[in-house]
Design a protein around this motif. Structure first.
Motif, PDB file in Angstrom:
ATOM      1  N   GLU A  75      63.319  34.329  31.090  1.00  0.00           N
ATOM      2  CA  GLU A  75      62.126  34.616  31.890  1.00  0.00           C
ATOM      3  C   GLU A  75      61.290  33.360  32.106  1.00  0.00           C
ATOM      4  N   ASN A  76      61.172  32.532  31.072  1.00  0.00           N
ATOM      5  CA  ASN A  76      60.404  31.296  31.209  1.00  0.00           C
ATOM      6  C   ASN A  76      61.065  30.330  32.176  1.00  0.00           C
ATOM      7  N   GLN A  77      62.403  30.208  32.092  1.00  0.00           N
ATOM      8  CA  GLN A  77      63.112  29.317  33.012  1.00  0.00           C
ATOM      9  C   GLN A  77      62.965  29.805  34.451  1.00  0.00           C
ATOM     10  N   LEU A  78      63.110  31.120  34.651  1.00  0.00           N
ATOM     11  CA  LEU A  78      62.999  31.674  35.996  1.00  0.00           C
ATOM     12  C   LEU A  78      61.587  31.497  36.547  1.00  0.00           C
ATOM     13  N   ALA A  79      60.587  31.687  35.697  1.00  0.00           N
ATOM     14  CA  ALA A  79      59.205  31.518  36.137  1.00  0.00           C
ATOM     15  C   ALA A  79      58.931  30.088  36.557  1.00  0.00           C
ATOM     16  N   GLY A  80      59.518  29.128  35.852  1.00  0.00           N
ATOM     17  CA  GLY A  80      59.315  27.732  36.216  1.00  0.00           C
ATOM     18  C   GLY A  80      60.099  27.336  37.445  1.00  0.00           C
ATOM     19  N   TYR A  81      61.404  27.625  37.426  1.00  0.00           N
ATOM     20  CA  TYR A  81      62.298  27.231  38.525  1.00  0.00           C
ATOM     21  C   TYR A  81      61.924  27.925  39.835  1.00  0.00           C
ATOM     22  N   ARG A  82      61.802  29.230  39.793  1.00  0.00           N
ATOM     23  CA  ARG A  82      61.586  29.982  41.028  1.00  0.00           C
ATOM     24  C   ARG A  82      60.110  30.061  41.420  1.00  0.00           C
ATOM     25  N   ASP A  83      59.265  30.516  40.473  1.00  0.00           N
ATOM     26  CA  ASP A  83      57.874  30.806  40.823  1.00  0.00           C
ATOM     27  C   ASP A  83      57.010  29.545  40.922  1.00  0.00           C
ATOM     28  N   ALA A  84      57.070  28.701  39.867  1.00  0.00           N
ATOM     29  CA  ALA A  84      56.167  27.548  39.834  1.00  0.00           C
ATOM     30  C   ALA A  84      56.623  26.423  40.742  1.00  0.00           C
ATOM     31  N   TRP A  85      57.942  26.309  40.981  1.00  0.00           N
ATOM     32  CA  TRP A  85      58.395  25.187  41.803  1.00  0.00           C
ATOM     33  C   TRP A  85      58.882  25.627  43.186  1.00  0.00           C
ATOM     34  N   CYS A  86      59.888  26.516  43.235  1.00  0.00           N
ATOM     35  CA  CYS A  86      60.422  26.902  44.548  1.00  0.00           C
ATOM     36  C   CYS A  86      59.373  27.616  45.402  1.00  0.00           C
ATOM     37  N   HIS A  87      58.749  28.653  44.844  1.00  0.00           N
ATOM     38  CA  HIS A  87      57.819  29.454  45.632  1.00  0.00           C
ATOM     39  C   HIS A  87      56.462  28.786  45.812  1.00  0.00           C
ATOM     40  N   ARG A  88      55.997  28.101  44.791  1.00  0.00           N
ATOM     41  CA  ARG A  88      54.637  27.550  44.854  1.00  0.00           C
ATOM     42  C   ARG A  88      54.592  26.190  45.544  1.00  0.00           C
ATOM     43  N   ILE A  89      55.686  25.414  45.453  1.00  0.00           N
ATOM     44  CA  ILE A  89      55.666  24.049  45.998  1.00  0.00           C
ATOM     45  C   ILE A  89      56.623  23.900  47.181  1.00  0.00           C
ATOM     46  N   LEU A  90      57.919  24.112  46.970  1.00  0.00           N
ATOM     47  CA  LEU A  90      58.897  23.779  48.003  1.00  0.00           C
ATOM     48  C   LEU A  90      58.788  24.674  49.234  1.00  0.00           C
ATOM     49  N   TRP A  91      58.655  25.985  49.031  1.00  0.00           N
ATOM     50  CA  TRP A  91      58.579  26.877  50.192  1.00  0.00           C
ATOM     51  C   TRP A  91      57.372  26.544  51.080  1.00  0.00           C
ATOM     52  N   PRO A  92      56.165  26.444  50.528  1.00  0.00           N
ATOM     53  CA  PRO A  92      55.037  26.057  51.391  1.00  0.00           C
ATOM     54  C   PRO A  92      55.216  24.680  52.040  1.00  0.00           C
ATOM     55  N   LEU A  93      55.790  23.730  51.294  1.00  0.00           N
ATOM     56  CA  LEU A  93      55.986  22.394  51.842  1.00  0.00           C
ATOM     57  C   LEU A  93      56.911  22.433  53.048  1.00  0.00           C
ATOM     58  N   CYS A  94      58.013  23.172  52.948  1.00  0.00           N
ATOM     59  CA  CYS A  94      58.987  23.237  54.038  1.00  0.00           C
ATOM     60  C   CYS A  94      58.466  24.021  55.232  1.00  0.00           C
ATOM     61  N   HIS A  95      57.541  24.956  54.982  1.00  0.00           N
ATOM     62  CA  HIS A  95      57.046  25.791  56.074  1.00  0.00           C
ATOM     63  C   HIS A  95      55.678  25.365  56.593  1.00  0.00           C
ATOM     64  N   GLY A  96      55.195  24.225  56.102  1.00  0.00           N
ATOM     65  CA  GLY A  96      54.015  23.628  56.706  1.00  0.00           C
ATOM     66  C   GLY A  96      52.690  24.180  56.238  1.00  0.00           C
ATOM     67  N   TRP A  97      52.665  24.927  55.113  1.00  0.00           N
ATOM     68  CA  TRP A  97      51.356  25.390  54.657  1.00  0.00           C
ATOM     69  C   TRP A  97      51.071  25.017  53.208  1.00  0.00           C
ATOM     70  N   PHE A  98      51.687  23.936  52.726  1.00  0.00           N
ATOM     71  CA  PHE A  98      51.247  23.326  51.471  1.00  0.00           C
ATOM     72  C   PHE A  98      49.958  22.579  51.774  1.00  0.00           C
TER      73      PHE A  98
END
Length: 450
Positions: free
Chosen positions: A62-85
């Motif tokens: 759960e901790n790995q998934l929260a970091g990999y998916r939630d804290a990095w992919c969803h919070r940083i990379l997705w907004p960055l790629c879609h222009g709303w970071f």
């Protein structure tokens, strides 16, 4: 011709057993490749593993998934790629983000090491997918320098300057990961230019073969989709997804700010304010499954969708309009809705593919008109037969909807049939084979440490 010895393994966050409601996405476009025996296997973190289909599921804590998916992919990379970071609005690369990137690196390493063990020793190929696995090509290249590596980015490639918000060490790590692929595939010519700028701008590559960046728009799978739709129509328990008869407008997306559904709903309201006579007998169906509800931004977007649909019903219900919002993940309902719309409005702010528009062009049985944002990857494949809109121009959307509702049957039929014919020519097998063939051609030049 398909070269059987080059059947690649696929690596992605999601296994193909999960098909997202609303259509589109990697799982639905490539499921037929797996069923047809064109892939050696598929590895990922999310979904159901099945030995008979060579689906390999890796588990994260759960901790790995929260970091990999939630804290990095969803919070940083997705907004960055879609222009709303938005650094000015509170988005920041704090300790949580650093910890997320460490988990992201660990998750990518798990994929790379598993692939290295699974790949055969002779003419092994792998296709790695999307922003969740940007580090895997570089890691796998170190473990298995003999294998061929394709990488495909499904989301929009950010403007070159957007990457500067990432710390230099993280930016370099991502660039080294992508630079190790023999071929980086992207959706549009604009994405190709931005990816080439990103890769050519790095100065710490080391000496290695230069991989290509090429445009390979993701196709739909016409045979698979048409077969699925026929099976749905034959089922006795299938339910009509539409809230009423008359003309039908369909909105499809997730509760994701980049999908722009609140603004699309507002466009319908503005249309009816100008042309209240069009509300009589009009049915609005919005398919908007909840997404990433741990995020305040996504929760706010979902709330705006609910409020917008409720407002449509309140303002125009007595005039004959019927509006329905469905928030369940229901792929069957989505396919049936695509068969029956008169207008499909797909107006994302940014979207790498948005294959639901292509699926609608193929499956619709009502000579439906597609109103499409110029900011999605599938837009070019629909030209010149969709009505184009800018995703921020709400009044422009309203005018396009009015034009579509008032379009003659002859024009509707012509536009619909031309789009359908183009969709029938799409083939995932050809899409994958062309990337494999291109990646095998010799590349000119090498990268050297500056």
């Amino acid at each position: 011709m398909w070269d059987v010895p080059k059947k690649p393994w696929v690596a992605a966050h999601r296994l193909p057993a999960l098909a997202p409601a609303g259509g589109g996405g990697l799982a639905t476009s490539m499921a037929g490749l797996l069923e047809g025996g064109h892939l050696a296997g598929w590895i990922g973190f999310h979904g159901e593993a099945r030995a008979d289909r060579q689906l390999v599921k890796l588990t994260l804590t759960e901790n790995q998934l929260a970091g990999y998916r939630d804290a990095w992919c969803h919070r940083i990379l997705w907004p960055l790629c879609h222009g709303w970071f938005d650094p000015s609005g509170g988005d920041s690369l704090d300790d949580r983000a650093r910890q997320g990137f460490a988990a992201y690196r660990e998750a990518n390493s798990r994929i790379a090491h598993t692939l290295a063990a699974l790949l055969p020793q002779d003419r092994a190929w792998v296709q790695i997918h999307d922003y969740q696995l940007l580090l895997v090509p570089g890691m796998l290249r170190q473990l298995r320098p003999d294998c061929g590596i394709l990488f495909y980015l499904h989301v929009p490639v950010p403007e070159t300057g957007a990457w500067r918000w990432l710390p230099p060490d993280i930016r370099t790590a991502l660039g080294l990961g992508l630079g190790a692929a023999d071929l980086v595939g992207v959706q549009t010519p604009g994405d190709k230019t931005k990816m080439e700028d990103l890769l050519s701008g790095e100065r710490t590559w080391g000496t290695r073969r230069r991989g290509r960046v090429e445009t390979h728009p993701v196709p739909i799978d016409p045979e698979h989709l048409l077969r699925t739709a026929r099976e749905l129509r034959s089922r006795a328990d299938r339910a009509n997804p539409w809230p009423g008869g008359g003309r039908r407008i369909l909105l499809v997306g997730r509760g994701d700010p980049s999908k722009n559904l609140p603004r699309s709903i507002d466009a319908i309201d503005r249309l009816l304010a100008r042309r209240p006579d069009l509300s009589s007998g009009l049915s609005i169906l919005c398919l908007a499954p909840e997404s990433r509800q741990e995020s305040p931004t996504y929760r706010k977007c979902q709330a705006e969708i609910r409020a917008g649909m409720a407002a449509l019903s309140h303002r125009w219900g007595q005039a004959g309009l019927r509006a329905s919002l469905r928030e369940e993940d229901d792929r069957d309902r989505a396919l049936m809705a695509l068969e029956g719309y008169d207008i499909l409005l797909v107006a994302p702010l940014a979207d790498g593919m948005n294959l639901v528009a292509k699926e609608g062009a193929l499956l619709n049985r009502n000579a439906g008109v597609i109103v499409a944002s110029t900011h999605m990857g599938a837009w070019q494949a629909l030209q010149p037969d969709c009505l184009e809109v800018h995703p921020l121009d709400t009044d422009g959307m309203a005018r396009a909807l009015e034009r579509a509702l008032c379009m003659s049957p002859a024009e509707r039929n012509l536009r619909s049939e031309r789009m359908r014919c183009r969709m029938l020519r799409e083939a995932p097998v050809t899409w994958l084979a062309s990337q494999l063939s291109s990646a095998e051609r010799p590349c000119s030049g090498t990268r050297h440490v500056a």
